[in-house]
Design an enzyme around this catalytic site. Sequence first.
Site, mmCIF file in Angstrom:
data_model
loop_
_atom_site.group_PDB
_atom_site.id
_atom_site.type_symbol
_atom_site.label_atom_id
_atom_site.label_comp_id
_atom_site.label_asym_id
_atom_site.label_seq_id
_atom_site.Cartn_x
_atom_site.Cartn_y
_atom_site.Cartn_z
ATOM 1 N N HIS A 363 0.943 -1.089 -0.018
ATOM 2 C CA HIS A 363 -0.177 0.101 0.023
ATOM 3 C C HIS A 363 0.797 1.239 -0.164
ATOM 4 O O HIS A 363 0.514 2.202 -0.634
ATOM 5 C CB HIS A 363 -0.986 0.065 1.057
ATOM 6 C CG HIS A 363 -1.515 -1.223 1.464
ATOM 7 N ND1 HIS A 363 -2.169 -1.745 2.404
ATOM 8 C CD2 HIS A 363 -2.181 -2.249 0.323
ATOM 9 C CE1 HIS A 363 -2.696 -2.871 2.415
ATOM 10 N NE2 HIS A 363 -2.673 -3.268 0.965
ATOM 11 N N CYS A 676 -5.368 -0.750 -18.855
ATOM 12 C CA CYS A 676 -4.979 -0.011 -17.925
ATOM 13 C C CYS A 676 -3.933 -0.540 -16.666
ATOM 14 O O CYS A 676 -3.699 -0.267 -15.397
ATOM 15 C CB CYS A 676 -6.157 0.353 -16.896
ATOM 16 S SG CYS A 676 -6.918 -0.904 -16.020
HETATM 17 C C1 PEP Z 1 -4.173 -4.561 -12.832
HETATM 18 O O1 PEP Z 1 -4.270 -5.777 -12.285
HETATM 19 O O2 PEP Z 1 -3.619 -4.422 -13.940
HETATM 20 C C2 PEP Z 1 -4.870 -3.610 -12.459
HETATM 21 C C3 PEP Z 1 -4.836 -2.362 -13.177
HETATM 22 O O3 PEP Z 1 -5.341 -3.478 -11.103
HETATM 23 P P1 PEP Z 1 -4.377 -3.528 -9.857
HETATM 24 O O4 PEP Z 1 -2.832 -3.203 -10.305
HETATM 25 O O5 PEP Z 1 -4.960 -2.400 -9.130
HETATM 26 O O6 PEP Z 1 -4.640 -4.990 -9.329
#
Ligand code: PEP
Length: 748
Positions: A363, A676
């Site tokens: 975090h 993303c």
């Molecule tokens: C991912 O898994 O690519 C994502 C964007 O979510 P996080 O990194 O928050 O798991």
Amino acid sequence: MPERTESDSRKLLRRLRDMLAVPGEGQDRLDRITHLIADSMGTEVCSIYLFRDPETLELCATEGLKKAAVHKTRMKLGEGLVGRVARTGQPVNTADAPGEKGFRYMPETGEELFSSFLGLPIQRVGEKLGVLVVQSKTARQFSEDEVYALDVVAMVLAEMTELGAFTSGDGAMRALHKQPVLIRGSSGQEGAAEGRVWLHEPRVVITNPVADDPLTEIDRIRAAVSELRVSIDDLFEAEQLDKEQKQVLEAYRMFAHSRGWLRRMEEDIMLGLSAEAAVEKEQSAARARMEQVPDQYLRERLQDLDDLSNRLLRILTGQGKDTGAEMPDNPILIARNIGPGELLEYGRKLKGVVLEEGSVGSHAAVVARALAIPLVINAGRIVAEALNGDPILVDGDQGVVHLRPEETISRAFRDKIAMQAEAQKRYASLRTLPATTLCGTTISLHMNAGLMADLPSLEGSGAEGVGLFRTELQFLIRSKMPQRAELAALYTRVMDAAKGKRVAFRTLDIGSDKVLPYMKPPEEPNPAMGWRAVRVGLDKPGVMRMQLQALIRAAKGRPLTVMFPLITEMTEFQQARSHVLRELHREKSLGHPVPETVEIGAMMETPSLAYAPKAFFELTDFISVGGNDLKQFFFAADRENELVRRRYDTLNLSFRAFLEHVVARCAETGTALSFCGEDAGRPIEALALAAIGFRTLSMRPASVGPVKALLRKVDLVEARAVIDRARTEGAESARPMLMDWLASLGTT
Ligand code: PEP
Ligand code: MG
């Protein structure tokens, strides 16, 4: 040799202290100390070896060995008996040193004459400083009392070394915390920063390791231990504790009430140590044991004892976290680890963060990213090495830290920072221009966010909107579950700050590495593949529904975009979607305004979803590929595990083929598609995504400029041809050919 008595030891310590109180050169002091110890212990030899660098010990003073060997004889960590003591942090006590396994003969010292050997580490809470050795001709084992007494002396030497008692003007004697140190960790967040050390938990400084009156010290330690016990009992009363927290406090309580712990400290005091030094001596011993224990559970318990010793030291010295020191300009925060809330409190005043532990997905790392602060994690020994105010350079790109750097390094580093600033200026000039490639395709660039602190970047970066708003951050930085009204107010502020730009709110993505401090995670053998993300939301929909209500209220009639993490099959999406529809209906029936339009999307983070029925692609308003999770499941390589997380190249052509399949499926149904994960923010990876058909990418704000700059210089048709050629030629990854191609264009 006569039996040693307590008062012998006290006398020795007092003589040591008096000697150190007189001003003098470090070398002279060490020579006198070795003489004093040999005399007091009745041994022919006493030698002090100190670390020259973290791997090499040097004979710095001796009584009894050949003086010519001083500053000449050196050994590596682990080499010979002295090296063994230094490596293990444990004593070696033998009647027959030459016959001992690992003995190394050093002719220049003349030590073959001496049969008995007793070596003890000179260490200060986890910091190895050197080795203290006594030797004698008579073949005999040193008694327990002698070992103990010498250990106490080693402790005082450690404190004195720390206080700089043995540094010399001619540089032969290394001053602690003065030398440049290079620490290699891992990159947590890119960027470079120059500044001054600010310790999250400043070290407790002990200025009086030797005490005159043991009875007063015993009273002090007893009073401090009682205070500690009361404070732990208070914690039990005051907090609403879950089972696990209770277990930790139980362990604390057990140690705090342990008779053995207090007894050992009292024995140390009777030999002449002050109460503080006695706590540290036991703490050092526990740390050395900790390094030897393979069992995770026991190691954690010893860690508890370590924490407890720190508390006790703070009680004894009155040095709380707030030492009254002023935070320097351009502070670089140094900590063993830090919680996301604490890091957020420091906020943007920090120029960089260096953590001794931590992980990419922790975090704290997430917050550092949101604040766009360079972060280095796994920076071993940084806490022991750094002092408040030390100059420091943080290279978040390489995961490297230069503590107290040489001027040449600083200069080179400043050049690097200046170049980066220059590049930022160039990117800023592109801010209002579209990411249109030479072939005329425009890629829509969005940014990832999770905190209010991110929103100003929406304007500055030139992003068209927020492609991923990680709502869990707001849950992670709190100590209790946020209320609906609180969340609604926050989401309103986010939408206000976005000024009509689209914000894709991802519903709570907890589980796996994201554990809420106030929600006990289930015991799971493999949390990354466990009860996480939308699975939690569907099984226990209370929190998800509350969050959806907050989002609908925050929209106040404006368009709303919601997406669900880790959708693995169509049914999950159908269920999640029906929760949104239900809450919309409910809000409407309560007379609240409902959003003008609502987009409901799914994050594709598991390969299975790429093969979902066509009906799923028709139902979902958009798909956002979460490449971080998707990659870990595609390659079966844990994104948190340093041993494997970089093993597979994102431009691997199997993964490309898979992503092309996703593009084709979305094209078939006209489903909007974006990407993303972190890769969207890496220029070459972003180019490769655009080349195979992704038209929307969402990334960290700082990546928008570099990605746009590259996209504007390339032709995607050509890039696609390069990827296809790599495949035809049987390559494993498209990277080498793409790099060659970019080099031929003069873009790298
Ligand atoms: C991912 O898994 O690519 C994502 C964007 O979510 P996080 O990194 O928050 O798991
Ligand atoms: Mg994810």
